[in-house]
Design an enzyme around this catalytic site. Structure first.
Site, PDB file in Angstrom:
ATOM      1  N   HIS A   1       0.826  -1.206   0.000  1.00 33.69           N
ATOM      2  CA  HIS A   1       0.000   0.000   0.000  1.00 33.69           C
ATOM      3  C   HIS A   1       0.867   1.265   0.000  1.00 33.69           C
ATOM      4  O   HIS A   1       0.408   2.356  -0.350  1.00 33.69           O
ATOM      5  CB  HIS A   1      -0.899  -0.004   1.239  1.00 33.69           C
TER       6      HIS A   1
ATOM      7  N   ASP B   1      -7.433 -10.142 -18.840  1.00 36.00           N
ATOM      8  CA  ASP B   1      -7.124 -11.243 -19.762  1.00 36.00           C
ATOM      9  C   ASP B   1      -5.620 -11.249 -20.041  1.00 36.00           C
ATOM     10  O   ASP B   1      -5.094 -10.362 -20.699  1.00 36.00           O
ATOM     11  CB  ASP B   1      -7.915 -11.047 -21.056  1.00 36.00           C
TER      12      ASP B   1
END
Length: 429
Positions: free
Chosen positions: A159, A368
């Site tokens: 983070h 994808d």
């Protein structure tokens, strides 16, 4: 119920370094103020795929494609391959990212179709790593092969260098490069400190650290589109809010019944994360989020329509504050908002403060890598009490919500007839 480690047939680890060295002029990446105030946890996401139909996509080729494209990508995301230093800067020293290859002796359905699972989901993440403080690299990825041929690709990114938007941008760029090595180089900026100058005395930073509470449990609930539509109709009719969003109505419902599960009524706060792109550039990588806080002072405030009205008003007020702000002035606006939020949080017991964040509408199911779109995208529980985390559902209809509560409170919440009228438990985490 599977026992994770007993199902790992093989495991290997590589360090993937940027394919080209980072220039000395870019060696130091200063953290921004917003980078400094977030917790040093790793944000985890996993993408599940059925066995590739194209026979040329065997596991060795998939691994090689992922490794090569990750190396190429890290030349653009060079701070992600560096070393975190004392909440001040990233040494962009090309130490690289950890990449694990894991083979399991269970089918992918063991995780995707099992009505309840606990540690099973952790199988697709590096063992011993990530979503809390981690001493390893800033990026940790894993390719998991199931015995049916199905695969999972998981990514955990600190983070300190990336908010959710940046994590998803990184994975999107990685999938694009894996699918097509000639894909255009990502056009990104690591300019957070120019908008939000860092604080040199870190002891003065507000404390927004996220700590594991130990006795919490997480449940995943699916809100059907029909259930959300019913909530929207009720909220719109009684609150006057036009077109309440699915996140707004689900937040109001969950917060109310989480408070009911906690026992007697107490004033509480609800903290909502909101992105700052725009007004910041869409290709700005790092932490670029603010938040707004709504309070519940009376039991009447918990009513669905009243809660949705307050949520909408608070969101619009924050947007109005930032509407015409210049990039040179945004720091002072966000600093003011951050200080006000920190002050509000001091006035309630941490057990009565709830945190909400959403990954809805980020197109996660379009990810994808070259062997089709994901059939499931998941995260994991961070074990932090009173967190509400929204994600799109696999079918695109409705929404999945991860709710983390105290164990005893969850027993009441998950049996609440009103909750079960609109949502159904999916998995036990």
């Amino acid at each position: 119920m599977v026992t994770p480690k007993s199902h790992i047939v093989s495991m290997s680890k590589k360090i993937i370094k940027p394919s080209s060295p980072t220039p000395s002029s870019l060696r130091r990446h200063n953290l921004s103020f917003l980078d400094q105030i977030v917790s040093p946890l790793h944000n985890p996401l996993a993408f599940f795929y059925p066995k590739p139909e194209n026979s040329s996509y065997d596991i060795n080729r998939i691994s090689t494609l992922l490794e090569n494209s990750l190396a190429n990508l890290l030349t653009s995301y060079y701070p992600f391959a560096g070393t975190y230093n004392d909440n001040i800067f990233i040494d962009c020293n090309d130490v690289g990212a950890e990449f694990f290859n894991v083979q399991l002796d269970i089918p992918i359905s063991e995780i995707l179709d099992h009505p309840y699972y606990n540690d099973d989901i952790n199988l697709v993440y590096p063992q011993g790593c990530p979503w809390n403080t981690y001493d390893g690299t800033l990026v940790v990825a894993q390719l998991t092969l199931f015995d049916c041929g199905g695969i999972a690709v998981s990514v955990c990114i600190s983070h300190k260098v990336a908010d959710a938007y940046s994590v998803i941008k990184f994975i999107t760029d990685w999938s694009n490069l894996t699918r097509d090595s000639s894909h255009a180089k990502p056009s990104i900026l690591f300019d957070g400190a120019s908008f939000f100058p860092q604080v040199t005395d870190t002891s003065t930073l507000p404390d927004f650290d996220v700590r594991n509470d130990g006795n919490c449990v997480t449940r995943l609930f699916h809100f059907s589109s029909s259930g959300l539509d019913k909530l929207k109709i009720i909220a719109a009719a009684e609150s006057g809010v036009e077109n309440p969003s699915r996140v707004e109505v689900a937040t109001a419902l969950i917060h109310k019944h989480a408070m009911i599960a906690s026992g007697s009524f107490k004033p509480s706060l609800l903290c909502h994360i909101m992105g700052l792109r725009p007004p910041l550039p869409l290709n700005s990588i790092g932490n670029a989020c603010s938040f707004f806080v709504t309070s519940t002072q009376t039991e009447d405030d918990m009513k669905l329509s009243n809660s949705v009205a307050v949520l909408r008003k608070s969101k619009e007020q924050l947007r109005e504050k930032l509407k015409n702000v210049t990039q040179s002035d945004i720091f002072f606006k966000v600093l003011e908002i951050t200080q006000q939020g920190a002050e509000l949080l001091e006035y309630v017991n941490k057990d009565d403060a709830y945190k909400c964040s959403s990954l809805c509408n980020f197109g996660l199911y379009n990810m994808d890598f070259g062997w089709g779109k994901a059939i499931r995208v998941s995260s994991v529980s961070r074990g932090v009490k009173n967190q509400i985390f929204f994600m799109d559902s696999p079918t695109g209809n409705g929404m999945d919500v991860m709710v983390t509560l105290d164990e005893k409170e969850m027993e009441i919440f998950q049996s609440d007839k009103v909750i079960l009228e609109y949502a159904s438990p999916v998995v036990k985490m």
